[in-house]
Design an enzyme around this catalytic site. Sequence first.
Site, PDB file in Angstrom:
ATOM      1  N   HIS A  50     -17.383   6.617   9.436  1.00  0.00           N
ATOM      2  CA  HIS A  50     -17.774   7.379   8.476  1.00  0.00           C
ATOM      3  C   HIS A  50     -18.729   8.602   8.642  1.00  0.00           C
ATOM      4  O   HIS A  50     -18.752   9.715   8.293  1.00  0.00           O
ATOM      5  CB  HIS A  50     -18.468   6.491   7.144  1.00  0.00           C
ATOM      6  CG  HIS A  50     -17.663   5.452   6.730  1.00  0.00           C
ATOM      7  ND1 HIS A  50     -16.241   5.915   6.036  1.00  0.00           N
ATOM      8  CD2 HIS A  50     -17.548   4.418   6.575  1.00  0.00           C
ATOM      9  CE1 HIS A  50     -15.701   4.730   5.389  1.00  0.00           C
ATOM     10  NE2 HIS A  50     -16.358   3.811   5.771  1.00  0.00           N
ATOM     11  N   HIS A  58      -6.312   0.824   8.790  1.00  0.00           N
ATOM     12  CA  HIS A  58      -7.491   0.905   7.845  1.00  0.00           C
ATOM     13  C   HIS A  58      -8.294   2.268   8.401  1.00  0.00           C
ATOM     14  O   HIS A  58      -8.772   2.911   7.264  1.00  0.00           O
ATOM     15  CB  HIS A  58      -8.288  -0.227   7.933  1.00  0.00           C
ATOM     16  CG  HIS A  58      -9.417  -0.222   6.944  1.00  0.00           C
ATOM     17  ND1 HIS A  58      -9.037  -0.242   5.473  1.00  0.00           N
ATOM     18  CD2 HIS A  58     -10.547   0.022   6.910  1.00  0.00           C
ATOM     19  CE1 HIS A  58     -10.112  -0.133   4.794  1.00  0.00           C
ATOM     20  NE2 HIS A  58     -11.033   0.028   5.807  1.00  0.00           N
ATOM     21  N   ASP A  74      -9.860   5.086   5.619  1.00  0.00           N
ATOM     22  CA  ASP A  74     -10.861   5.536   5.583  1.00  0.00           C
ATOM     23  C   ASP A  74     -11.201   7.111   5.780  1.00  0.00           C
ATOM     24  O   ASP A  74     -11.726   7.922   5.054  1.00  0.00           O
ATOM     25  CB  ASP A  74     -11.922   4.870   6.573  1.00  0.00           C
ATOM     26  CG  ASP A  74     -12.596   3.568   6.072  1.00  0.00           C
ATOM     27  OD1 ASP A  74     -12.259   3.116   5.018  1.00  0.00           O
ATOM     28  OD2 ASP A  74     -13.247   2.705   6.973  1.00  0.00           O
ATOM     29  N   HIS A 127     -12.336   4.378  -0.303  1.00  0.00           N
ATOM     30  CA  HIS A 127     -10.935   3.786  -0.537  1.00  0.00           C
ATOM     31  C   HIS A 127     -10.432   4.217  -1.843  1.00  0.00           C
ATOM     32  O   HIS A 127      -9.143   4.540  -1.966  1.00  0.00           O
ATOM     33  CB  HIS A 127     -10.979   2.109  -0.873  1.00  0.00           C
ATOM     34  CG  HIS A 127     -11.410   1.475   0.571  1.00  0.00           C
ATOM     35  ND1 HIS A 127     -11.617   0.111   0.851  1.00  0.00           N
ATOM     36  CD2 HIS A 127     -11.510   1.997   1.786  1.00  0.00           C
ATOM     37  CE1 HIS A 127     -12.012  -0.094   1.817  1.00  0.00           C
ATOM     38  NE2 HIS A 127     -12.224   0.858   2.636  1.00  0.00           N
TER      39      HIS A 127
END
Length: 296
Positions: free
Chosen positions: A269, A242, A246, A83
């Site tokens: 991720h 969101h 990321d 973030h």
Amino acid sequence: METTLEQHQYTLRQPAFCTGIGLHSGQKVRIGIYPAPVDSGISFVRTDLSRQPVIPARYDLVGATMLATRLSEGQTQVSTVEHLMATLRGLGIDNARVTVDNREVPIMDGSAWPFVEALQQAGRSRQDAERRYLRITKPLEYREKGKSMRVEPDDDFNISCTIDFEADLIKTQHYDATVNRRNFIDNIAKARTFGYVEQVEELWQNGLALGGSLDNVVAIHWNRRSVLNEGGLRYQDEFVRHKILDLIGDAALAGAPILGHITATCSGHSLHQAFLRKLFANPDCWDYVTCSQMAH
């Protein structure tokens, strides 16, 4: 086509500070974000360790990607960097030194917004060097287990993201974003991290997400149709926004702003990380350029 590219590198005008708790450790963390010289990029300094080791924010130093992006060099680690990395990239800050007095960056409210406020207060300082962009020159795709990321040449940094969840509240969400300062601040920075409420409870039992609470995670109700957070959602499609947040943070570990259009499906991720490794293993798909080189 008009782009929002900036010719020069930028750092902070003055230091910025944030204090919060680590999502996984549950411990208090203080970070300082300081100006740094041209071409130094972003680096993290563990001030709580005796030798104050420095970890550069680079994709090839990413260790674990379970639930967060963790940088590791030797025995030193800094976790949950995504973030803050997204905020630095979104606000157009190329060079900064981040001090951290624990093993992870604080989760704050689960979004990038507290970092945006701190950095806007600190201000930006233009540096006497040209910014180098990583320009995509031909398409590249990475796929694994129904997830995919593809990048194609573009004059800007654009992201198209699609997520698909069984929960009635989410189902399929799609969002397109051009990554520039205005759009990042207005439409992406406030989107918070999320999870199913029973997942959060399970993580607690396993000694993870000890700092997780309704103050920093959007908790999806057992019925999958609502959230437990009192204020509800910040955007109807906060979940996909969101995921874009990321992705911006993880893509910033490329070390230079990307000029290309990324299309991501069911991203996370580990997918972002595998994609960056494939990108750098295929140097015929990209080059480095400055604005003045592109003008010729």
